[in-house]
Design a protein around this motif. Structure first.
Motif, PDB file in Angstrom:
ATOM      1  N   MET A 285       0.823  -1.130   0.082  1.00 63.18           N
ATOM      2  CA  MET A 285       0.030  -0.017   0.011  1.00 63.18           C
ATOM      3  C   MET A 285       0.878   1.307  -0.046  1.00 63.18           C
ATOM      4  O   MET A 285       1.911   1.409   0.538  1.00 63.18           O
ATOM      5  N   ASP A 286       0.507   2.168  -0.827  1.00 63.18           N
ATOM      6  CA  ASP A 286       1.219   3.382  -0.821  1.00 63.18           C
ATOM      7  C   ASP A 286       1.308   4.228   0.546  1.00 63.18           C
ATOM      8  O   ASP A 286       0.379   3.957   1.585  1.00 63.18           O
ATOM      9  N   ARG A 287       2.350   4.936   0.831  1.00 60.05           N
ATOM     10  CA  ARG A 287       2.453   5.613   1.997  1.00 60.05           C
ATOM     11  C   ARG A 287       1.782   6.929   1.648  1.00 60.05           C
ATOM     12  O   ARG A 287       1.938   7.704   1.066  1.00 60.05           O
ATOM     13  N   PHE A 288       0.862   7.422   2.905  1.00 62.08           N
ATOM     14  CA  PHE A 288       0.219   8.574   2.748  1.00 62.08           C
ATOM     15  C   PHE A 288       0.949   9.487   4.031  1.00 62.08           C
ATOM     16  O   PHE A 288       1.426   9.008   5.005  1.00 62.08           O
ATOM     17  N   PRO A 289       0.604  10.782   3.946  1.00 62.67           N
ATOM     18  CA  PRO A 289       1.367  11.889   4.931  1.00 62.67           C
ATOM     19  C   PRO A 289       0.588  11.200   6.445  1.00 62.67           C
ATOM     20  O   PRO A 289      -0.580  10.852   6.417  1.00 62.67           O
ATOM     21  N   TYR A 290       1.268  11.369   7.253  1.00 60.98           N
ATOM     22  CA  TYR A 290       1.186  11.004   8.684  1.00 60.98           C
ATOM     23  C   TYR A 290       1.384  12.253   9.628  1.00 60.98           C
ATOM     24  O   TYR A 290       0.682  12.604  10.501  1.00 60.98           O
ATOM     25  N   SER A 291       2.319  13.024   9.647  1.00 63.15           N
ATOM     26  CA  SER A 291       2.806  13.825  10.355  1.00 63.15           C
ATOM     27  C   SER A 291       2.076  15.483  10.196  1.00 63.15           C
ATOM     28  O   SER A 291       1.563  15.756   9.010  1.00 63.15           O
ATOM     29  N   GLU A 292       2.032  16.238  11.178  1.00 63.32           N
ATOM     30  CA  GLU A 292       1.487  17.453  10.833  1.00 63.32           C
ATOM     31  C   GLU A 292       2.075  18.200   9.591  1.00 63.32           C
ATOM     32  O   GLU A 292       1.271  18.847   8.987  1.00 63.32           O
ATOM     33  N   ALA A 293       3.288  18.069   9.548  1.00 66.73           N
ATOM     34  CA  ALA A 293       4.047  18.817   8.384  1.00 66.73           C
ATOM     35  C   ALA A 293       3.531  18.297   7.290  1.00 66.73           C
ATOM     36  O   ALA A 293       3.404  19.137   6.125  1.00 66.73           O
ATOM     37  N   GLU A 294       3.401  16.856   6.942  1.00 61.68           N
ATOM     38  CA  GLU A 294       3.075  16.157   5.842  1.00 61.68           C
ATOM     39  C   GLU A 294       1.901  16.498   5.444  1.00 61.68           C
ATOM     40  O   GLU A 294       1.484  16.868   4.397  1.00 61.68           O
ATOM     41  N   VAL A 295       0.821  16.729   6.485  1.00 54.99           N
ATOM     42  CA  VAL A 295      -0.739  16.752   6.059  1.00 54.99           C
ATOM     43  C   VAL A 295      -0.486  18.372   5.569  1.00 54.99           C
ATOM     44  O   VAL A 295      -1.500  18.675   4.606  1.00 54.99           O
ATOM     45  N   ALA A 296       0.064  19.204   5.990  1.00 58.62           N
ATOM     46  CA  ALA A 296       0.098  20.490   5.793  1.00 58.62           C
ATOM     47  C   ALA A 296       0.471  20.722   4.351  1.00 58.62           C
ATOM     48  O   ALA A 296       0.047  21.737   3.511  1.00 58.62           O
ATOM     49  N   THR A 297       1.786  20.104   4.048  1.00 58.83           N
ATOM     50  CA  THR A 297       2.204  19.982   2.510  1.00 58.83           C
ATOM     51  C   THR A 297       1.056  19.591   1.759  1.00 58.83           C
ATOM     52  O   THR A 297       0.883  20.084   0.591  1.00 58.83           O
TER      53      THR A 297
ATOM     54  N   VAL B 173       8.603   2.165  25.129  1.00 61.53           N
ATOM     55  CA  VAL B 173       7.928   1.108  25.566  1.00 61.53           C
ATOM     56  C   VAL B 173       7.772   0.131  24.343  1.00 61.53           C
ATOM     57  O   VAL B 173       7.968   0.557  23.157  1.00 61.53           O
ATOM     58  N   PRO B 174       7.666  -1.275  24.459  1.00 59.01           N
ATOM     59  CA  PRO B 174       7.439  -2.198  23.172  1.00 59.01           C
ATOM     60  C   PRO B 174       6.314  -1.550  22.312  1.00 59.01           C
ATOM     61  O   PRO B 174       5.256  -1.300  22.915  1.00 59.01           O
ATOM     62  N   HIS B 175       6.750  -1.516  21.059  1.00 59.36           N
ATOM     63  CA  HIS B 175       5.710  -1.010  20.255  1.00 59.36           C
ATOM     64  C   HIS B 175       5.196   0.314  20.246  1.00 59.36           C
ATOM     65  O   HIS B 175       4.507   0.751  19.526  1.00 59.36           O
ATOM     66  N   GLY B 176       5.902   0.958  20.858  1.00 54.77           N
ATOM     67  CA  GLY B 176       5.533   2.580  21.222  1.00 54.77           C
ATOM     68  C   GLY B 176       5.833   3.279  19.796  1.00 54.77           C
ATOM     69  O   GLY B 176       5.213   4.232  19.762  1.00 54.77           O
ATOM     70  N   GLY B 177       6.926   2.966  19.094  1.00 59.58           N
ATOM     71  CA  GLY B 177       7.364   3.571  17.919  1.00 59.58           C
ATOM     72  C   GLY B 177       6.031   3.754  16.801  1.00 59.58           C
ATOM     73  O   GLY B 177       5.640   4.916  16.441  1.00 59.58           O
ATOM     74  N   ALA B 178       5.461   2.573  16.560  1.00 58.46           N
ATOM     75  CA  ALA B 178       4.308   2.412  15.566  1.00 58.46           C
ATOM     76  C   ALA B 178       3.176   3.284  16.090  1.00 58.46           C
ATOM     77  O   ALA B 178       2.443   3.704  15.499  1.00 58.46           O
ATOM     78  N   PHE B 179       2.954   3.193  17.442  1.00 54.55           N
ATOM     79  CA  PHE B 179       1.592   3.652  18.202  1.00 54.55           C
ATOM     80  C   PHE B 179       2.072   5.394  18.224  1.00 54.55           C
ATOM     81  O   PHE B 179       0.947   6.105  17.920  1.00 54.55           O
ATOM     82  N   ALA B 180       3.180   5.515  18.166  1.00 53.20           N
ATOM     83  CA  ALA B 180       3.617   7.275  18.274  1.00 53.20           C
ATOM     84  C   ALA B 180       3.199   7.697  16.811  1.00 53.20           C
ATOM     85  O   ALA B 180       2.525   8.769  16.703  1.00 53.20           O
ATOM     86  N   ALA B 181       3.313   6.692  15.790  1.00 53.44           N
ATOM     87  CA  ALA B 181       3.221   7.569  14.561  1.00 53.44           C
ATOM     88  C   ALA B 181       1.564   7.562  14.271  1.00 53.44           C
ATOM     89  O   ALA B 181       1.192   8.296  13.765  1.00 53.44           O
ATOM     90  N   GLU B 182       0.987   6.496  14.707  1.00 50.60           N
ATOM     91  CA  GLU B 182      -0.597   6.347  14.749  1.00 50.60           C
ATOM     92  C   GLU B 182      -1.133   7.775  15.429  1.00 50.60           C
ATOM     93  O   GLU B 182      -1.995   8.416  14.944  1.00 50.60           O
ATOM     94  N   LEU B 183      -0.601   8.017  16.716  1.00 52.79           N
ATOM     95  CA  LEU B 183      -0.767   9.266  17.193  1.00 52.79           C
ATOM     96  C   LEU B 183      -0.738  10.550  16.654  1.00 52.79           C
ATOM     97  O   LEU B 183      -1.393  11.582  16.782  1.00 52.79           O
ATOM     98  N   GLU B 184       0.550  10.690  15.956  1.00 56.47           N
ATOM     99  CA  GLU B 184       0.994  11.818  15.000  1.00 56.47           C
ATOM    100  C   GLU B 184      -0.140  12.038  14.044  1.00 56.47           C
ATOM    101  O   GLU B 184      -0.658  13.074  13.908  1.00 56.47           O
ATOM    102  N   HIS B 185      -0.514  10.917  13.471  1.00 59.09           N
ATOM    103  CA  HIS B 185      -1.728  11.015  12.334  1.00 59.09           C
ATOM    104  C   HIS B 185      -2.648  11.491  13.066  1.00 59.09           C
ATOM    105  O   HIS B 185      -3.564  12.059  12.110  1.00 59.09           O
ATOM    106  N   SER B 186      -3.265  10.880  14.217  1.00 64.25           N
ATOM    107  CA  SER B 186      -4.517  11.129  14.825  1.00 64.25           C
ATOM    108  C   SER B 186      -4.569  12.691  15.120  1.00 64.25           C
ATOM    109  O   SER B 186      -5.559  13.288  14.848  1.00 64.25           O
ATOM    110  N   VAL B 187      -3.497  13.279  15.656  1.00 65.91           N
ATOM    111  CA  VAL B 187      -3.514  14.822  15.803  1.00 65.91           C
ATOM    112  C   VAL B 187      -3.723  15.491  14.654  1.00 65.91           C
ATOM    113  O   VAL B 187      -4.537  16.493  14.388  1.00 65.91           O
ATOM    114  N   ALA B 188      -2.934  15.004  13.516  1.00 66.18           N
ATOM    115  CA  ALA B 188      -3.002  15.962  12.344  1.00 66.18           C
ATOM    116  C   ALA B 188      -4.482  15.819  11.530  1.00 66.18           C
ATOM    117  O   ALA B 188      -5.024  16.896  11.131  1.00 66.18           O
ATOM    118  N   SER B 189      -5.014  14.493  11.802  1.00 67.20           N
ATOM    119  CA  SER B 189      -6.201  14.132  10.887  1.00 67.20           C
ATOM    120  C   SER B 189      -7.134  15.060  11.794  1.00 67.20           C
ATOM    121  O   SER B 189      -8.315  15.428  11.210  1.00 67.20           O
TER     122      SER B 189
END
Length: 507
Positions: free
Chosen positions: A1-13, A109-125
């Motif tokens: 699957m294609d990668r789509f914007p997750y971060s605040e800056a990527e969504v802004a772009t 914490v374990p699996h925290g990196g993936a969850f952090a990416a989800e949270l970043e996208h949750s904020v931006a979205s």
């Protein structure tokens, strides 16, 4: 699957390319979106049984969480039933964090990196969703899908309240109900004799010997890799994958994307049970003394894959008498109406919802009565009259309880069938009290007051003491996202809203 914007800056772009006019409002909404997601995350850290939180200590004005690695998190007291943007920062040792994604990454914490990416996208979205809201017109919506568009912030307690991995900014604007689009719902023709069909598949979704299975355009583009045919205009509902056809029924489509916590496919198992469950739901509604309606499934079909399936069901609007001024809306939308603040209104709604659902549980059916599945019929003055429930796919049914009450046991199999008392109570209490009622009340104080006002009016079933005396079970939503190796639901025990006494300092 294609990668789509997750971060605040990527969504802004991407937003600058597709809707530049929204950029100033998007930027203005980011601090509030961070606080909204951080509030949900802090609630989880304060109350869920996370294995790396070893001790919780309540001070006079704050809460301290002691971590297994020796560090300490400090933040405000966490009302487990509060909604809104209440937590603006928490401190990990000497460092303050106002960003939930940065905090999660720092925890390590374990699996925290993936969850952090989800949270970043949750904020931006979430900021994107809030930035695209019009001035609210006077009066209440007249069409059911308009109520669904009012629910801008998503799940009131999940940190992933607006996480939509795999959706570009353009796709969120095109398909998210809070953006108020009209979606061209396509269809994929399949041979009827090669498909599983239950109920009566509508004639308008047939082409000779072929079935026309409605397909969400995101699914068509990213999973099926083919365009849908014969598009039908539809309005997305709050679940995003379910849409209201113009002046027609609702269509639940397969959507192989992770929204909030779950991938929204439609299993062959659920298609196979849909007609049986729909008939069973009609029987249950007939026993409710007119206080509960359950939307009928008109037809369900799959081409043998959870990626290509659909369910067609009645609109809940069927059960409101518009001539009498009645309206039906999802419970999640009640917080947008101002009704819960009216004296006595929340108690009246709590009495109705608990009375109906406790009687049903006693009979042998635990509804997953959260704010999306549970709807309420209001009279012209906004008083709650009746309940409507939609989507029976994740209820729990107890054959033993049904038999005790002389109710014919339907031919059901799999996860939906259980006589386990804990499972049945968790299903109802966690969704109704910890979800629908808490989200409507907006705070533990308001929820506890409403419960206290109606305790004497509730049916004295065998399940009532567990609700009134013990901790309240709710899904441990953050623990589940941080434990991908453990499929299925995990649970937290919240302080009972009737007393809201502090829980133990340790696990």
């Amino acid at each position: 699957m294609d990668r789509f914007p997750y971060s605040e800056a990527e969504v802004a772009t991407e937003l600058a390319a597709v809707r530049p006019g929204l950029l100033p409002r998007y930027a203005a909404e980011l601090p509030g979106a961070r606080a909204a997601v951080l509030t949900r995350l802090w609630r989880a850290l304060a109350h869920e049984p996370l294995p790396w939180v070893t001790r919780r200590v309540r001070g006079a004005h704050s809460l301290a969480l002691y971590l297994a690695d020796g560090r300490v998190l400090h933040g405000p007291h966490a009302d487990p039933y509060a909604t809104g943007d209440r937590v603006t920062a928490v401190r990990l040792d000497r460092t303050a964090y106002d960003d939930p994604a940065r905090l999660t990454a720092a925890l390590g914490v374990p699996h925290g990196g993936a969850f952090a990416a989800e949270l970043e996208h949750s904020v931006a979205s979430l900021a994107l969703s809030r930035s695209d809201q019009p001035e609210r017109a006077d009066g209440w919506p007249s069409r059911d899908w308009e109520w669904e568009q009012r629910i801008v912030d998503g799940h009131p307690f999940h940190p992933n309240c607006r996480s939509r991995p795999g959706f570009s900014v353009a796709e969120q604007l095109a398909y998210g109900p809070e953006h108020r689009p009209v979606v061209a719902l396509g269809s994929v023709p399949v041979e009827a004799d090669e498909s599983l069909v239950t109920g009566v598949w509508p004639d308008e979704l047939r082409d000779g010997a072929r079935l026309l299975i409605p397909v969400h355009p995101w699914q068509a583009a990213h999973v099926l890799k083919r365009a849908g045919e014969r598009p039908l205009d539809a309005h997305p509902l709050m679940s995003l994958r379910t849409l209201a056809l113009v002046d027609g029924p609702h269509v639940k489509t397969a959507l192989s994307a992770r929204l909030t916590s779950s991938v929204r496919d439609i299993s062959v198992y659920s298609i196979g049970l849909s007609a049986t469950l729909s008939s069973f739901g009609e029987e249950l509604a007939a026993r409710s003394e007119g206080l509960l309606h359950i939307t009928r499934t008109l037809g369900a079909a799959t081409a043998g894959s959870p990626h290509l399936a659909a369910v067609v069901r009645e609109s809940p609007q069927t059960y409101a008498d518009s001539a009498a001024g009645e309206r039906v809306l999802p419970v999640a939308a009640l917080a947008t109406t101002g009704l819960p603040e009216k004296p006595g209104w929340l108690a009246g709604f709590t009495r109705l919802a608990l009375s109906v659902c406790l009687r049903l549980l006693e009979s042998g059916v635990a509804l997953e009565a959260h704010g999306q599945n549970l709807l309420v019929v209001l009279d012209r003055d906004g008083r709650p009259l009746r309940l409507v429930y939609r989507d029976l796919a994740d209820i729990r049914v107890s054959p033993a309880r049904l038999a005790r009450h002389g109710i014919p046991v339907p031919e059901l199999t799999g996860r939906i069938v259980t006589d386990d008392e804990t499972t049945l109570r968790r299903k109802l209490f966690g969704s109704l009290v910890g979800g629908a009622l808490a989200g409507t009340a907006g705070s533990g104080t308001a929820l506890g007051a409403a419960l206290a006002a109606v305790v004497g009016d509730l049916p004295p079933t065998a399940d009532l003491p567990a609700l009134l005396q013990g901790p309240l079970p709710v899904k441990a939503l953050t623990l589940m996202r941080l434990s991908p190796e453990r499929p299925g639901d995990q649970w937290a025990a919240l302080p009972n809203p009737l007393v809201l006494e502090p829980g133990p300092s340790g696990q």
